[in-house]
Motif scaffolding. Structure first.
Motif, PDB file in Angstrom:
ATOM      1  N   ASN A 137       0.926 -18.979  -9.284  1.00  0.00           N
ATOM      2  CA  ASN A 137      -0.137 -18.801  -8.292  1.00  0.00           C
ATOM      3  C   ASN A 137       0.384 -18.057  -7.060  1.00  0.00           C
ATOM      4  OD1 ASN A 137      -2.167 -20.967  -6.179  1.00  0.00           O
ATOM      5  ND2 ASN A 137      -2.690 -19.016  -7.110  1.00  0.00           N
ATOM      6  N   LEU A 138       1.599 -18.393  -6.639  1.00  0.00           N
ATOM      7  CA  LEU A 138       2.209 -17.745  -5.474  1.00  0.00           C
ATOM      8  C   LEU A 138       2.365 -16.254  -5.716  1.00  0.00           C
ATOM      9  CD1 LEU A 138       3.690 -17.971  -2.710  1.00  0.00           C
ATOM     10  CD2 LEU A 138       5.796 -18.344  -4.019  1.00  0.00           C
ATOM     11  N   TYR A 139       2.961 -15.893  -6.849  1.00  0.00           N
ATOM     12  CA  TYR A 139       3.220 -14.483  -7.138  1.00  0.00           C
ATOM     13  C   TYR A 139       1.926 -13.687  -7.329  1.00  0.00           C
ATOM     14  CZ  TYR A 139       8.100 -15.832  -7.974  1.00  0.00           C
ATOM     15  OH  TYR A 139       9.379 -16.297  -7.839  1.00  0.00           O
ATOM     16  N   GLU A 140       0.971 -14.278  -8.036  1.00  0.00           N
ATOM     17  CA  GLU A 140      -0.284 -13.559  -8.280  1.00  0.00           C
ATOM     18  C   GLU A 140      -1.026 -13.284  -6.982  1.00  0.00           C
ATOM     19  OE1 GLU A 140      -2.429 -15.905 -11.131  1.00  0.00           O
ATOM     20  OE2 GLU A 140      -1.602 -14.786 -12.836  1.00  0.00           O
ATOM     21  N   THR A 141      -1.106 -14.282  -6.118  1.00  0.00           N
ATOM     22  CA  THR A 141      -1.838 -14.117  -4.858  1.00  0.00           C
ATOM     23  C   THR A 141      -1.131 -13.135  -3.938  1.00  0.00           C
ATOM     24  OG1 THR A 141      -2.643 -16.396  -5.068  1.00  0.00           O
ATOM     25  CG2 THR A 141      -2.889 -15.346  -2.928  1.00  0.00           C
ATOM     26  N   LEU A 142       0.188 -13.221  -3.869  1.00  0.00           N
ATOM     27  CA  LEU A 142       0.938 -12.273  -3.050  1.00  0.00           C
ATOM     28  C   LEU A 142       0.759 -10.851  -3.567  1.00  0.00           C
ATOM     29  CD1 LEU A 142       4.307 -14.139  -2.364  1.00  0.00           C
ATOM     30  CD2 LEU A 142       2.377 -13.839  -0.817  1.00  0.00           C
ATOM     31  N   SER A 143       0.822 -10.681  -4.881  1.00  0.00           N
ATOM     32  CA  SER A 143       0.673  -9.348  -5.478  1.00  0.00           C
ATOM     33  C   SER A 143      -0.685  -8.743  -5.137  1.00  0.00           C
ATOM     34  CB  SER A 143       0.856  -9.431  -6.992  1.00  0.00           C
ATOM     35  OG  SER A 143       0.700  -8.168  -7.589  1.00  0.00           O
ATOM     36  N   GLN A 144      -1.731  -9.570  -5.156  1.00  0.00           N
ATOM     37  CA  GLN A 144      -3.073  -9.092  -4.832  1.00  0.00           C
ATOM     38  C   GLN A 144      -3.164  -8.612  -3.384  1.00  0.00           C
ATOM     39  OE1 GLN A 144      -5.471 -12.489  -5.805  1.00  0.00           O
ATOM     40  NE2 GLN A 144      -5.049 -12.332  -7.999  1.00  0.00           N
ATOM     41  N   ASN A 145      -2.234  -9.082  -2.564  1.00  0.00           N
ATOM     42  CA  ASN A 145      -2.215  -8.685  -1.153  1.00  0.00           C
ATOM     43  C   ASN A 145      -1.078  -7.713  -0.833  1.00  0.00           C
ATOM     44  OD1 ASN A 145      -4.239 -10.521   0.589  1.00  0.00           O
ATOM     45  ND2 ASN A 145      -3.498 -11.704  -1.164  1.00  0.00           N
ATOM     46  N   GLY A 146      -0.493  -7.102  -1.868  1.00  0.00           N
ATOM     47  CA  GLY A 146       0.554  -6.119  -1.660  1.00  0.00           C
ATOM     48  C   GLY A 146       1.859  -6.692  -1.152  1.00  0.00           C
ATOM     49  N   LEU A 147       2.129  -7.952  -1.486  1.00  0.00           N
ATOM     50  CA  LEU A 147       3.326  -8.627  -1.004  1.00  0.00           C
ATOM     51  C   LEU A 147       4.134  -9.205  -2.161  1.00  0.00           C
ATOM     52  CD1 LEU A 147       1.665 -10.675   1.895  1.00  0.00           C
ATOM     53  CD2 LEU A 147       2.963  -8.552   2.152  1.00  0.00           C
ATOM     54  N   PHE A 148       5.392  -9.554  -1.878  1.00  0.00           N
ATOM     55  CA  PHE A 148       6.200 -10.282  -2.855  1.00  0.00           C
ATOM     56  C   PHE A 148       7.182 -11.159  -2.107  1.00  0.00           C
ATOM     57  CE2 PHE A 148       8.868  -6.620  -1.919  1.00  0.00           C
ATOM     58  CZ  PHE A 148      10.155  -7.120  -1.953  1.00  0.00           C
ATOM     59  N   HIS A 240       7.568 -10.011   1.822  1.00  0.00           N
ATOM     60  CA  HIS A 240       7.940  -8.595   1.949  1.00  0.00           C
ATOM     61  C   HIS A 240       6.795  -7.728   1.433  1.00  0.00           C
ATOM     62  CE1 HIS A 240      12.076 -10.068   2.499  1.00  0.00           C
ATOM     63  NE2 HIS A 240      11.822 -10.854   1.461  1.00  0.00           N
ATOM     64  N   ARG A 241       6.645  -6.538   1.999  1.00  0.00           N
ATOM     65  CA  ARG A 241       5.596  -5.613   1.559  1.00  0.00           C
ATOM     66  C   ARG A 241       6.068  -4.786   0.368  1.00  0.00           C
ATOM     67  NH1 ARG A 241       5.057  -5.173   7.223  1.00  0.00           N
ATOM     68  NH2 ARG A 241       3.008  -5.858   7.995  1.00  0.00           N
ATOM     69  N   ASP A 242       5.246  -4.708  -0.663  1.00  0.00           N
ATOM     70  CA  ASP A 242       5.551  -3.852  -1.808  1.00  0.00           C
ATOM     71  C   ASP A 242       5.764  -2.409  -1.373  1.00  0.00           C
ATOM     72  OD1 ASP A 242       5.428  -5.830  -3.754  1.00  0.00           O
ATOM     73  OD2 ASP A 242       3.258  -5.603  -4.019  1.00  0.00           O
ATOM     74  N   SER A 243       4.970  -1.963  -0.410  1.00  0.00           N
ATOM     75  CA  SER A 243       5.009  -0.563   0.014  1.00  0.00           C
ATOM     76  C   SER A 243       6.340  -0.176   0.666  1.00  0.00           C
ATOM     77  CB  SER A 243       3.868  -0.275   0.994  1.00  0.00           C
ATOM     78  OG  SER A 243       3.960  -1.137   2.127  1.00  0.00           O
ATOM     79  N   ASP A 244       7.116  -1.167   1.098  1.00  0.00           N
ATOM     80  CA  ASP A 244       8.426  -0.877   1.689  1.00  0.00           C
ATOM     81  C   ASP A 244       9.483  -0.589   0.632  1.00  0.00           C
ATOM     82  OD1 ASP A 244       7.409  -1.209   4.226  1.00  0.00           O
ATOM     83  OD2 ASP A 244       8.033  -3.306   4.401  1.00  0.00           O
ATOM     84  N   TYR A 245       9.141  -0.836  -0.646  1.00  0.00           N
ATOM     85  CA  TYR A 245      10.100  -0.651  -1.740  1.00  0.00           C
ATOM     86  C   TYR A 245       9.421   0.108  -2.879  1.00  0.00           C
ATOM     87  CZ  TYR A 245      12.392  -4.225   1.014  1.00  0.00           C
ATOM     88  OH  TYR A 245      12.959  -4.916   2.060  1.00  0.00           O
ATOM     89  N   PRO A 246       9.043   1.362  -2.636  1.00  0.00           N
ATOM     90  CA  PRO A 246       8.240   2.120  -3.622  1.00  0.00           C
ATOM     91  C   PRO A 246       8.981   2.460  -4.907  1.00  0.00           C
ATOM     92  CG  PRO A 246       8.954   3.560  -1.841  1.00  0.00           C
ATOM     93  CD  PRO A 246       9.308   2.164  -1.433  1.00  0.00           C
ATOM     94  N   GLN A 247      10.292   2.454  -4.903  1.00  0.00           N
ATOM     95  CA  GLN A 247      11.058   2.828  -6.091  1.00  0.00           C
ATOM     96  C   GLN A 247      11.515   1.618  -6.905  1.00  0.00           C
ATOM     97  OE1 GLN A 247      11.195   6.051  -6.775  1.00  0.00           O
ATOM     98  NE2 GLN A 247      10.117   6.415  -4.842  1.00  0.00           N
ATOM     99  N   SER A 248      11.007   0.455  -6.602  1.00  0.00           N
ATOM    100  CA  SER A 248      11.446  -0.749  -7.302  1.00  0.00           C
ATOM    101  C   SER A 248      11.096  -0.687  -8.782  1.00  0.00           C
ATOM    102  CB  SER A 248      10.795  -1.995  -6.685  1.00  0.00           C
ATOM    103  OG  SER A 248      11.236  -2.168  -5.362  1.00  0.00           O
ATOM    104  N   MET A 249      11.973  -1.241  -9.614  1.00  0.00           N
ATOM    105  CA  MET A 249      11.709  -1.328 -11.045  1.00  0.00           C
ATOM    106  C   MET A 249      12.380  -2.579 -11.594  1.00  0.00           C
ATOM    107  SD  MET A 249      14.383   1.374 -12.787  1.00  0.00           S
ATOM    108  CE  MET A 249      13.862   2.759 -11.788  1.00  0.00           C
TER     109      MET A 249
END
Length: 293
Positions: A137-148, A240-249
């Motif tokens: 639930n934590l990961y899904e909700t954060l992902s929906q808000n562009g966070l991790f 943390h914002r997903d957008s701060d790490y655009p090359q993550s894999m």
């Protein structure tokens, strides 16, 4: 002092007559539910958790208290204090040694279940979550808000105990454990009082002076054994914002265990990550885990 004496007398009168009947004494004071052995099948379901198959004799509390909020937790702790019940705390029930439950044949004991405290709010990158929130639930909700956030992998583990035992996962080498993401929490102590505890501003060693009560509680709770110091009713996390790490894999492979296979995997990973062609910002690891087949 007078107020404290009056409070104790009041609660003693409220609970004292029914100390041996947790359900009758405590349930009327709660929004949540109290399940006791006389509830038969309901009790049998309530006491089951990860350690049930390996340590069934340790999973027999005098009652399971399903709290709904901090006020319920305070009432449960005060009842336990006045009526001499030991208290154990369960959020997701993944404690393999059954330490989130107890055996009432040794001493009267109460299991406080936090799975229904599922508060969740996000303000910018500040996340407030209840201990009953699962990692899924934590990961899904954060992902929906562009966070991790950095934490473990098991979807059904809950934040409650996970944050207090480190919370190691695949992102930990880069972002730390879940405990490192905690900036504050609310906790009910053994006297039934609710405290808001914040991360010391000077880091682990504070500002060079002696630790305050706040600082001592913060570091103790996030490393001194889940539930040892009180019952956490809410965490404040820094995401943390997903957008701060655009090359993550993320990539992975899974093979059956074997000493030779393990050695080959480590060797292959070491060779593949050498040289200028490999991005030095990547984290590499070989995990060994067990699975049902």
């Amino acid at each position: 002092m007078t107020a404290a004496i009056l409070l104790t007398a009041s609660l003693g009168g409220l609970f004292g007559m029914y100390c041996d009947d947790m359900q009758q004494a405590l349930a009327p004071q709660l929004k949540g539910q109290v399940v006791v052995p006389s509830d038969n099948a309901t009790y049998d379901v309530a006491i089951q958790q990860y350690a049930y198959s390996s340590m069934p004799t340790k999973l027999h509390p005098s009652g399971v208290v399903y709290v709904q909020n901090a006020d319920d937790v305070k009432a449960a702790v005060r009842f336990a204090w006045l009526c001499d019940y030991r208290v154990t705390i369960r959020s997701g029930g993944h404690q393999y040694m059954a330490l989130s439950s107890c055996d009432s044949s040794q001493h009267k004991c109460m299991q406080v279940d936090l799975s229904n405290i599922t508060t969740f709010s996000i303000t910018d990158t500040t996340v407030r979550v209840g201990p009953g929130i699962s990692l899924l639930n934590l990961y899904e909700t954060l992902s929906q808000n562009g966070l991790f956030i950095s934490a473990g992998e098991c979807a059904t583990v809950h934040v409650g105990g996970h944050a207090q035992t480190g919370g190691y996962g695949i992102l930990s080498r880069a972002f730390g454990t879940l405990a490192d993401q905690v900036v504050a929490f609310d906790i009910v102590l053994a006297n039934g009082e609710l405290h808001h505890v914040t991360k010391p501003k000077g880091g682990k060693h504070g500002n060079g002076h002696r630790y305050s009560h706040n600082d001592q509680l913060f570091w103790a709770v996030l490393g001194g054994g889940a539930g040892s110091w009180g019952i956490v009713t809410e965490y404040v996390l820094q995401a943390h914002r997903d957008s701060d790490y655009p090359q993550s894999m993320y990539y992975s492979c899974m093979v059956p265990w074997g000493k030779e296979v393990f050695a080959d995997m480590v060797r292959a990973m070491s060779e593949a990550t050498q040289g200028a062609a490999w991005d030095a910002n990547h984290d590499e690891a070989v995990w060994v885990t067990t699975m049902k087949t």
